[in-house]
Design an enzyme around this catalytic site. Sequence first.
Site, PDB file in Angstrom:
ATOM      1  N   LYS B  73       0.848  -1.199   0.000  1.00 41.59           N
ATOM      2  CA  LYS B  73       0.000   0.000   0.000  1.00 41.59           C
ATOM      3  C   LYS B  73       0.883   1.248   0.000  1.00 41.59           C
ATOM      4  O   LYS B  73       1.936   1.264   0.647  1.00 41.59           O
ATOM      5  CB  LYS B  73      -0.911  -0.019   1.228  1.00 41.59           C
ATOM      6  CG  LYS B  73      -2.016   1.043   1.206  1.00 41.59           C
ATOM      7  CD  LYS B  73      -2.930   0.894   2.430  1.00 41.59           C
ATOM      8  CE  LYS B  73      -4.038   1.933   2.443  1.00 41.59           C
ATOM      9  NZ  LYS B  73      -4.931   1.794   3.627  1.00 41.59           N
ATOM     10  N   SER B 148      -9.876   1.922   2.903  1.00 43.28           N
ATOM     11  CA  SER B 148      -8.991   2.638   2.013  1.00 43.28           C
ATOM     12  C   SER B 148      -8.005   1.745   1.258  1.00 43.28           C
ATOM     13  O   SER B 148      -7.411   2.194   0.275  1.00 43.28           O
ATOM     14  CB  SER B 148      -8.190   3.666   2.807  1.00 43.28           C
ATOM     15  OG  SER B 148      -7.342   3.007   3.736  1.00 43.28           O
ATOM     16  N   SER B 172     -10.093  -0.472   7.036  1.00 43.07           N
ATOM     17  CA  SER B 172      -9.512  -0.231   5.717  1.00 43.07           C
ATOM     18  C   SER B 172      -8.885  -1.449   5.041  1.00 43.07           C
ATOM     19  O   SER B 172      -8.598  -1.397   3.853  1.00 43.07           O
ATOM     20  CB  SER B 172      -8.452   0.871   5.798  1.00 43.07           C
ATOM     21  OG  SER B 172      -9.062   2.136   5.770  1.00 43.07           O
TER      22      SER B 172
END
Lengths: 472, 478
Positions: B73, B148, B172
């Site tokens: 990420k 997210s 997330s």
Amino acid sequence: MRYVPVIGLEIHAEMLTNSKVFCGCANEFGGAQNDRVCPRCSGMPGTLPVVNQGAVMLAARAGFALECTVNNYSAFDRKNYFYPDLPKAYQITQFQYPICTNGHIRVCDTDIRINRIHIEEDAGKLVHDDYEGISMADYNRCGVPLIEIVTEPDFRTVEQVQRFVEEIALRLKYAGVCDSRMEQGSLRVDVNISIMPEGSSEFGTRAEIKNLNSVKAIGRAIEYEISRQSEILDKGGTVVQETRRFNDNHGDTKALRSKEEAHDYRYFPEPDIPPVYISDEELDEIRRSMPEMPNMRFKRYTEEYSLPAEDAGLIIANKAFSDFYDAAVKIYPSYKQVSNLMLVELNRCLNDSGLSAEDLKFSPENLAALVKMSDDGVISKNAAKDILRTMFESGKDPETIAKEQNLIMSNDTGELEAIVDKVIAENQDSVESYKSGNQKVFGFLMGQVIRFAGKGANPKLAKDILMKKIND
Amino acid sequence: MAIKELHKKLAAHEISAAELCKSYLEKIKASDPEINSYITVCYDGAVKQAEEAQKRIDSGCDDILCGIPLSIKDNICTKGVKTTCASKILEDFVPVYDATVMEKLNAAGAVMLGKTNMDEFAMGGSSQTSYFGGVHNPFDTTRVTGGSSGGACASVAAGFCAAALGSDTGGSVRQPAAFCGVTGLKPTYGAVSRYGLIAFASGLDQIGVVGDCAEDCALVLDVIHGKDPSDGTSSYLAKGNYTSRIGESLKGRKIGLPKEFFGEGISSEVRESVMNAANFYKDSGCELIEVSMPSLKYAVSAYYLISSAEAASNLSRFDGIKYGYRTKDADSYNELIKKTRSEGFGDEVKRRILLGNYALCSGYYDAYYNNASRIRKKIIGEYADIFDKCDVILTPTAPTTAYKIGQQENDPVKMYLADICTVTVNIAGLPAISTPCGYGSDNMPIGMSLVGRAFDEAQIVSLCDAYEKSFERREVKR
């Protein structure tokens, strides 16, 4: 109208840790700009602070040194504000749960209460280049560990404030917390000051004067503020709550920002650092490792050793000097003689050479031996001074020096008697003159005896023999 | 293909690490433009890493992740590789250091294919707030991935990596895993070092793993977990061995079903799928216990106050002075930070910064931040009560399946409320794992979450694994 000032202090002291408070960068003074900077103290994204346990330890020592309660539980908070010298845009400090609380220090026969001592990180510095029209940030100081000492508004005179700051500076040095070099900024003082009419007990509106870096500047800034605020009140005006800066060149203070412009720091618990727990056992261990504080030494010197207050004050003013004194009198408890020799002769050597008490080449044992030789009449008092100077320069022990320089007093009565006989024989006129009442001539005769007997002669013994023979 | 299978193939020299890596890179190159799961793809760096890994394999290295291609990420700092947080303000930011998890993955010989897309600064549940454009759900590219960690979950679902690192502050990792039909593990707070994870809300953030199955997540967690001297909030209690209970009998394990998680606002098909899973456990010998979390109704408010307050402070460092975007013209320092931040942050990030600063202002602190902290304590207490009676808790991961892009983004409050199923886990710092347990009438995956006691990841992994072996997953059709 006559006014009484009401003063409280916030003192920032840089702690003597090896590394910074939340990263591994060296904690030093000076050097090239941005030389001691890493991703953590420059606030790179993703980095986290890790508490330097040494800083926690020193803050606890400060607490004991300043007679505070050192708490088992303390925690860090964030103080949020934007400034280019603050790379994270928040300062990590202790707001809700400071490490030390409730201290008190007595100065000028007044108890000054310490509200709290907390740990926080220092910010960097901005360097302005007016020629180029640019400002640059130097982050070397970012993350230098500080304690902030906050007093209650208990001061009523400049004298109290100055003695207090000196006492704090000295105690922090004794405790090994801070080198207290105000001129280098390792100890900085903010003064909160208001005035109230004499006889009143209601505090006025205060001004805060930031970053004073000498005891003298503190005095001047306070005097200026008292007269400035008095003038305002006398004219029927009101003092505004604001932050002011002291200008050392002009001796005045200028407003920096008013209460309305003050930041809302939006404090909240620092989520990156777990709370600090110190067990009772750990606290006991720290307490046991504390050196005797200067005020206790002063008491010991004046009460147990019967030193004059002035002398005691001079000795404790420097911890290494005082440690040396203590070590010497422990071996040979001739308190006054050791004190005299150190305060006069040794201090002269130190001042002349620019060295400090940490740098001495000889040991407390050497000094004790020297004073004992003098007290025992092995050497004369004047010889002791000469020997000390040689010890200071060479580091040799006093016995060796005394022998080398032929300063051991002769107690050989026979030899002295012979010399006295010779002096009397050669100075019959003077002897007659003395006998007929001219006391002054005795000095001349003594001089003659010492001249022949040399420096090593025991002056007291020589005097006794001369007196006896001359009166026979 | 599961990590264990890939590992076997690599060890048997059926495929080289470089070949494996290139096959993923080709797939990314061909198909990611539709999905937009990566912000940066390390075409050269990944192959080099794979070649290094191959050398280690050739010299007998048997480390499970050696040569395994992963996606990371884009809020995890990677030395020398752009780390943007999907924000304009860090558009060109290249970290000078590796996050602790990256050091561990590098030491294990894992291969980093690239950095995945996300909601800007991990704030959001749709992965549509990225400065680099939104992420599309591989099951239906007209739908969101959730967020997210939408890029991370999409990259796993689409087969653009073997597994992925994400981060989970309020769901997330788990919610996008549910939306994308993959498995997402959020470890206990403190189990994985946060050093190098660009902070959103420091007290809630935790790096997590996305994979094809629970076992894959556990294997990656085994490598990245552990106390880190660089992170004071990391814990010695994280012991590893997260696959150790896989295959154990489920008999007698107690599963709590908190009734508030199955009430109003949860779609009936989600409720039904999760209850089916509950019945699977019952049939396997587990005991189902109805439990209660009365404070759940306050959880979303408390979560947004605490996380936004911390975010407001954490994001203050982006001022244009030291790194990242700086406005083109400003006459004073105040103007410089004002313009830099106004131009550099997106709307959602600004909304959170405003909310967070408001909650911390003197005068409002007690009403907002302090009350939120009280609710946090209450929720921790209610979880403790539940875990007196249960070994794990079973809940839906999200109230609905993935919605159409553009459908919800204009209503922030509605978006926030959709986090109801996941935020309490972060508030209490507990581990949780989400896995698909059904498909909706829209053919989109439905996720369920198993929540465990702190540092009891092995328990939820084993329960999750047992269910996964009984559940028939649909593959992404591409």
